[in-house]
Design a protein around this motif. Sequence first.
Motif, PDB file in Angstrom:
ATOM      1  N   LEU A 104       1.258  -1.011   0.200  1.00 48.63           N
ATOM      2  CA  LEU A 104      -0.566  -0.193   0.001  1.00 48.63           C
ATOM      3  C   LEU A 104       0.400   0.901   0.100  1.00 48.63           C
ATOM      4  CD1 LEU A 104      -3.145  -0.254   2.521  1.00 48.63           C
ATOM      5  CD2 LEU A 104      -2.960  -0.983   0.329  1.00 48.63           C
ATOM      6  N   SER A 105       0.839   2.366  -1.115  1.00 52.03           N
ATOM      7  CA  SER A 105       1.866   3.659  -0.969  1.00 52.03           C
ATOM      8  C   SER A 105       0.829   4.300  -1.544  1.00 52.03           C
ATOM      9  CB  SER A 105       2.678   3.553  -2.203  1.00 52.03           C
ATOM     10  OG  SER A 105       3.132   4.383  -1.996  1.00 52.03           O
ATOM     11  N   PRO A 106       0.180   5.164  -1.317  1.00 47.87           N
ATOM     12  CA  PRO A 106      -0.620   6.893  -1.046  1.00 47.87           C
ATOM     13  C   PRO A 106      -0.197   7.333  -2.418  1.00 47.87           C
ATOM     14  CG  PRO A 106      -0.979   5.535   0.946  1.00 47.87           C
ATOM     15  CD  PRO A 106      -0.007   5.199   0.728  1.00 47.87           C
TER      16      PRO A 106
ATOM     17  N   GLY B 101      -0.090   5.893  -4.984  1.00 46.98           N
ATOM     18  CA  GLY B 101      -1.668   5.847  -5.959  1.00 46.98           C
ATOM     19  C   GLY B 101      -1.579   4.301  -6.244  1.00 46.98           C
TER      20      GLY B 101
ATOM     21  N   GLY C  45      -3.893   0.935  -4.084  1.00 49.92           N
ATOM     22  CA  GLY C  45      -4.023   1.085  -3.047  1.00 49.92           C
ATOM     23  C   GLY C  45      -4.877  -0.544  -3.168  1.00 49.92           C
TER      24      GLY C  45
ATOM     25  N   GLU D 155       5.726   1.649   4.322  1.00 50.71           N
ATOM     26  CA  GLU D 155       4.609   1.112   3.332  1.00 50.71           C
ATOM     27  C   GLU D 155       4.395  -0.329   4.079  1.00 50.71           C
ATOM     28  OE1 GLU D 155       7.533   2.315   2.140  1.00 50.71           O
ATOM     29  OE2 GLU D 155       6.679   4.049   1.011  1.00 50.71           O
TER      30      GLU D 155
ATOM     31  N   THR E 240       2.518  -0.429   7.251  1.00 50.30           N
ATOM     32  CA  THR E 240       0.537  -0.186   6.516  1.00 50.30           C
ATOM     33  C   THR E 240       0.342  -0.996   5.817  1.00 50.30           C
ATOM     34  OG1 THR E 240       2.197   2.418   5.895  1.00 50.30           O
ATOM     35  CG2 THR E 240      -0.177   1.906   5.020  1.00 50.30           C
TER      36      THR E 240
ATOM     37  N   TRP F 266      -3.154  -3.170   7.778  1.00 49.15           N
ATOM     38  CA  TRP F 266      -4.572  -3.250   7.046  1.00 49.15           C
ATOM     39  C   TRP F 266      -4.802  -4.736   6.261  1.00 49.15           C
ATOM     40  CZ3 TRP F 266      -3.948  -6.133   1.487  1.00 49.15           C
ATOM     41  CH2 TRP F 266      -4.854  -5.742   0.661  1.00 49.15           C
TER      42      TRP F 266
END
Lengths: 198, 198
Positions: free
Chosen positions: B110-112, B115, B117, B147, B150, B154
């Motif tokens: 995941l890496s906002p 981009g 998601g 990451e 994160t 999640w």
Amino acid sequence: MGGHEIEQLIRLLGRLPGFGPRSARRIALFLLRDPQARLVPLARALERAGEAIKTCSTCGNLDTVDPCHICTDPLRDPGVVCVVETVGDLWALERAGVHRGVYQVLGGTLSPLAGIGPEDLNVGPLLERLEQGSVREVILALGATVEGATTMHWLMDKLAFYEGVTVSRVAQGMPVGGALDVLDDGTLAAALGARRPA
Amino acid sequence: MGGHEIEQLIRLLGRLPGFGPRSARRIALFLLRDPQARLVPLARALERAGEAIKTCSTCGNLDTVDPCHICTDPLRDPGVVCVVETVGDLWALERAGVHRGVYQVLGGTLSPLAGIGPEDLNVGPLLERLEQGSVREVILALGATVEGATTMHWLMDKLAFYEGVTVSRVAQGMPVGGALDVLDDGTLAAALGARRPA
Ligand SMILES: [Zn+2]
Ligand SMILES: [Zn+2]
């Protein structure tokens, strides 16, 4: 890892100069993660280059035509021949843009220990050109190594037979022990510009 | 240097990870100096690997069969699933020989900012396996990066819904900020052996 085809690819990549098992796996994974965008174009480029590649019968350069683009360039001076060890050296000089004559690629240096003798060096086409009288200067641009020096002196003996031909060698602006094709353009230009009679 | 086919080969080689123009030229020359022994076998290996490569629809591994060799190995325990970021991480664990269960390859983290998601991660097959009740332990072997952390949290939220499933994570034996696939076998074995409930 994976099937036989993947292992074979990693094995062959691992034989490339500077590669180890780790870098071979990294490159294989990079290619295999997106075959259409990465692997297929590279495979095709290899295939096409392999089909197109020719060794110039005049100078020994690698190109897709024989004689090569350099030997047939009407803007270049065929009377000035720069002698280099490898095609990589020729490419380095071309990138630097410092030589407006033509080349002779020996394909190596004399090395008794490695069993490389005069008959293994691509010097015949240079002597032919000298015999035809079309050459007025030979620039020796060999590496500043023991083998490079041995090869240069052997060549100077051969070239002494051709009267009216100036033989020069690139200045030792290059680091002693260093190969020619790792030098920056400025060093190459200086070494070539300050050439002196051999 | 040389014709269009040679330039195209050098251009594509220069796009490989860790390559620059200099290494691309060096590899191209190495291959082109002996096409039959070097370039042709590599082109063929690329072509064959490209034709054979499949992504395992169960775990996300790259292999020449789907499901992959690991997913169909009767000697492995399908009840213990190790979740990794990349196929490279899976290969690193396989080389270390420290995991006798199966895998789930997320294909990233995941890496906002980048981009990436939840919908971009290959987690569906893991959830299917969990719903079928065939999994009793999930080992999270993600990198010790922001990451990775994160993504791990999640995933832990998602996995909390499945009762009777132990969720553990590899010990932080790995250097903080480091990726999993550059670790030596001993570190990998220690990190996996000292896993604790997540
Ligand atoms: Zn030529
Ligand atoms: Zn699989």
